[in-house]
Motif scaffolding. Structure first.
Motif, PDB file in Angstrom:
ATOM      1  N   PHE A  63       0.784   5.438   0.074  1.00 41.33           N
ATOM      2  CA  PHE A  63      -0.100   6.541   0.414  1.00 41.33           C
ATOM      3  C   PHE A  63       0.530   7.898   0.130  1.00 41.33           C
ATOM      4  O   PHE A  63       1.755   8.037   0.143  1.00 41.33           O
ATOM      5  CB  PHE A  63      -0.459   6.485   1.908  1.00 41.33           C
ATOM      6  CG  PHE A  63      -1.179   5.236   2.294  1.00 41.33           C
ATOM      7  CD1 PHE A  63      -2.537   5.106   2.051  1.00 41.33           C
ATOM      8  CD2 PHE A  63      -0.513   4.188   2.891  1.00 41.33           C
ATOM      9  CE1 PHE A  63      -3.209   3.955   2.402  1.00 41.33           C
ATOM     10  CE2 PHE A  63      -1.175   3.025   3.247  1.00 41.33           C
ATOM     11  CZ  PHE A  63      -2.530   2.906   3.000  1.00 41.33           C
TER      12      PHE A  63
ATOM     13  N   PHE B 171      -4.505   6.562   7.591  1.00 43.63           N
ATOM     14  CA  PHE B 171      -4.401   5.123   7.396  1.00 43.63           C
ATOM     15  C   PHE B 171      -4.055   4.416   8.704  1.00 43.63           C
ATOM     16  O   PHE B 171      -4.683   3.420   9.078  1.00 43.63           O
ATOM     17  CB  PHE B 171      -3.356   4.785   6.328  1.00 43.63           C
ATOM     18  CG  PHE B 171      -2.965   3.333   6.360  1.00 43.63           C
ATOM     19  CD1 PHE B 171      -3.856   2.356   5.944  1.00 43.63           C
ATOM     20  CD2 PHE B 171      -1.723   2.945   6.836  1.00 43.63           C
ATOM     21  CE1 PHE B 171      -3.510   1.002   5.997  1.00 43.63           C
ATOM     22  CE2 PHE B 171      -1.368   1.601   6.890  1.00 43.63           C
ATOM     23  CZ  PHE B 171      -2.264   0.632   6.469  1.00 43.63           C
TER      24      PHE B 171
ATOM     25  N   ASN C  75      -6.953   4.385  11.161  1.00 47.26           N
ATOM     26  CA  ASN C  75      -7.995   3.443  10.769  1.00 47.26           C
ATOM     27  C   ASN C  75      -7.536   1.998  10.957  1.00 47.26           C
ATOM     28  O   ASN C  75      -8.317   1.146  11.406  1.00 47.26           O
ATOM     29  CB  ASN C  75      -8.421   3.680   9.319  1.00 47.26           C
ATOM     30  CG  ASN C  75      -9.681   2.947   8.987  1.00 47.26           C
ATOM     31  OD1 ASN C  75     -10.722   3.152   9.603  1.00 47.26           O
ATOM     32  ND2 ASN C  75      -9.603   2.061   8.010  1.00 47.26           N
ATOM     33  N   PHE C  76      -6.273   1.728  10.642  1.00 44.86           N
ATOM     34  CA  PHE C  76      -5.751   0.371  10.857  1.00 44.86           C
ATOM     35  C   PHE C  76      -5.837   0.000  12.333  1.00 44.86           C
ATOM     36  O   PHE C  76      -6.217  -1.125  12.673  1.00 44.86           O
ATOM     37  CB  PHE C  76      -4.309   0.265  10.357  1.00 44.86           C
ATOM     38  CG  PHE C  76      -3.799  -1.151  10.354  1.00 44.86           C
ATOM     39  CD1 PHE C  76      -4.037  -1.976   9.279  1.00 44.86           C
ATOM     40  CD2 PHE C  76      -3.092  -1.648  11.432  1.00 44.86           C
ATOM     41  CE1 PHE C  76      -3.587  -3.298   9.274  1.00 44.86           C
ATOM     42  CE2 PHE C  76      -2.637  -2.956  11.442  1.00 44.86           C
ATOM     43  CZ  PHE C  76      -2.885  -3.779  10.360  1.00 44.86           C
TER      44      PHE C  76
ATOM     45  N   THR D  80      -9.740   3.104   2.876  1.00 45.22           N
ATOM     46  CA  THR D  80      -8.307   3.078   2.568  1.00 45.22           C
ATOM     47  C   THR D  80      -8.003   3.499   1.140  1.00 45.22           C
ATOM     48  O   THR D  80      -7.032   4.228   0.901  1.00 45.22           O
ATOM     49  CB  THR D  80      -7.738   1.667   2.845  1.00 45.22           C
ATOM     50  OG1 THR D  80      -8.036   1.314   4.200  1.00 45.22           O
ATOM     51  CG2 THR D  80      -6.238   1.632   2.637  1.00 45.22           C
ATOM     52  N   LYS D  81      -8.794   3.068   0.195  1.00 45.50           N
ATOM     53  CA  LYS D  81      -8.448   3.325  -1.213  1.00 45.50           C
ATOM     54  C   LYS D  81      -8.460   4.814  -1.563  1.00 45.50           C
ATOM     55  O   LYS D  81      -7.789   5.224  -2.499  1.00 45.50           O
ATOM     56  CB  LYS D  81      -9.341   2.523  -2.160  1.00 45.50           C
ATOM     57  CG  LYS D  81     -10.766   2.951  -2.211  1.00 45.50           C
ATOM     58  CD  LYS D  81     -11.538   2.035  -3.157  1.00 45.50           C
ATOM     59  CE  LYS D  81     -12.978   2.431  -3.235  1.00 45.50           C
ATOM     60  NZ  LYS D  81     -13.719   1.532  -4.131  1.00 45.50           N
TER      61      LYS D  81
ATOM     62  N   ASN E  16      -1.748  11.440   4.060  1.00 49.53           N
ATOM     63  CA  ASN E  16      -2.783  10.448   4.381  1.00 49.53           C
ATOM     64  C   ASN E  16      -2.289   9.320   5.274  1.00 49.53           C
ATOM     65  O   ASN E  16      -3.094   8.502   5.731  1.00 49.53           O
ATOM     66  CB  ASN E  16      -3.367   9.858   3.092  1.00 49.53           C
ATOM     67  CG  ASN E  16      -4.163  10.874   2.318  1.00 49.53           C
ATOM     68  OD1 ASN E  16      -4.609  11.875   2.862  1.00 49.53           O
ATOM     69  ND2 ASN E  16      -4.326  10.631   1.036  1.00 49.53           N
ATOM     70  N   VAL E  17      -0.994   9.264   5.529  1.00 48.85           N
ATOM     71  CA  VAL E  17      -0.445   8.193   6.365  1.00 48.85           C
ATOM     72  C   VAL E  17      -1.080   8.180   7.755  1.00 48.85           C
ATOM     73  O   VAL E  17      -1.486   7.119   8.243  1.00 48.85           O
ATOM     74  CB  VAL E  17       1.096   8.273   6.430  1.00 48.85           C
ATOM     75  CG1 VAL E  17       1.663   7.368   7.509  1.00 48.85           C
ATOM     76  CG2 VAL E  17       1.686   7.931   5.059  1.00 48.85           C
TER      77      VAL E  17
ATOM     78  N   TRP F 171     -11.770  -1.167   2.931  1.00 49.35           N
ATOM     79  CA  TRP F 171     -11.247  -0.835   1.606  1.00 49.35           C
ATOM     80  C   TRP F 171     -11.801   0.489   1.099  1.00 49.35           C
ATOM     81  O   TRP F 171     -11.079   1.265   0.480  1.00 49.35           O
ATOM     82  CB  TRP F 171     -11.527  -1.967   0.634  1.00 49.35           C
ATOM     83  CG  TRP F 171     -10.641  -1.907  -0.568  1.00 49.35           C
ATOM     84  CD1 TRP F 171     -11.012  -1.668  -1.849  1.00 49.35           C
ATOM     85  CD2 TRP F 171      -9.222  -2.055  -0.589  1.00 49.35           C
ATOM     86  NE1 TRP F 171      -9.913  -1.679  -2.675  1.00 49.35           N
ATOM     87  CE2 TRP F 171      -8.801  -1.907  -1.918  1.00 49.35           C
ATOM     88  CE3 TRP F 171      -8.265  -2.305   0.393  1.00 49.35           C
ATOM     89  CZ2 TRP F 171      -7.465  -1.991  -2.306  1.00 49.35           C
ATOM     90  CZ3 TRP F 171      -6.940  -2.387   0.012  1.00 49.35           C
ATOM     91  CH2 TRP F 171      -6.552  -2.230  -1.322  1.00 49.35           C
TER      92      TRP F 171
ATOM     93  N   LEU G  22      -6.990   6.996   0.066  1.00 46.16           N
ATOM     94  CA  LEU G  22      -5.739   7.547   0.583  1.00 46.16           C
ATOM     95  C   LEU G  22      -4.522   7.234  -0.282  1.00 46.16           C
ATOM     96  O   LEU G  22      -3.450   7.783  -0.073  1.00 46.16           O
ATOM     97  CB  LEU G  22      -5.495   7.019   1.998  1.00 46.16           C
ATOM     98  CG  LEU G  22      -6.642   7.166   2.998  1.00 46.16           C
ATOM     99  CD1 LEU G  22      -6.280   6.487   4.316  1.00 46.16           C
ATOM    100  CD2 LEU G  22      -7.011   8.616   3.200  1.00 46.16           C
TER     101      LEU G  22
ATOM    102  N   LEU H 168       0.849  -1.188   0.000  1.00 48.00           N
ATOM    103  CA  LEU H 168       0.000   0.000   0.000  1.00 48.00           C
ATOM    104  C   LEU H 168       0.886   1.240   0.000  1.00 48.00           C
ATOM    105  O   LEU H 168       1.767   1.368   0.857  1.00 48.00           O
ATOM    106  CB  LEU H 168      -0.887   0.008   1.250  1.00 48.00           C
ATOM    107  CG  LEU H 168      -1.664  -1.272   1.540  1.00 48.00           C
ATOM    108  CD1 LEU H 168      -2.191  -1.255   2.958  1.00 48.00           C
ATOM    109  CD2 LEU H 168      -2.784  -1.438   0.537  1.00 48.00           C
TER     110      LEU H 168
END
Length: 98
Positions: A10, A18, A21-22, A78-79, A14-15, A75, A81, A8
């Motif tokens: 980014f 991410f 959210n992870f 995430t997508k 946006n890191v 997804w 980002l 992935l």
């Protein structure tokens, strides 16, 4: 058992989104039926590149996860980002030395 590896990439700004959210979703992903391990790695040279490693009992377990509402939620978030197209590999684990 097989391993799913996903790369992935980014946009730098946006890191944090991410990673946040992870953190929120990792236990849910790890507890998906058939999932035996979930790991997140960050590239040493490019802090915008990450790899997820997930171990699955069967390919059907991964496919069931990929058709789940949980995957859709993860997804979809995430997508948005990404700075580059994600890459994924499914591999069979052949040797483990401990």
């Amino acid at each position: 058992m097989f391993v799913r590896i996903v790369k992935l990439t980014f946009h730098p700004e946006n890191v944090p989104a991410f990673l946040d959210n992870f953190e929120l979703m990792k236990e849910k992903i790890r507890n998906a039926p058939g999932n035996r391990l979930l790991e997140l790695y960050r590239d040493k040279d490019n802090p915008c590149v990450f790899f997820t490693y997930s171990y699955w009992e069967t390919e059907a377990d991964l496919e069931n996860y990929r058709r789940s509402e949980l995957f859709y939620d993860v997804w979809t978030f995430t997508k948005k980002l990404f700075s580059d197209k994600p890459e994924a590999w499914s591999v069979d684990k052949l040797v483990v030395l401990n």
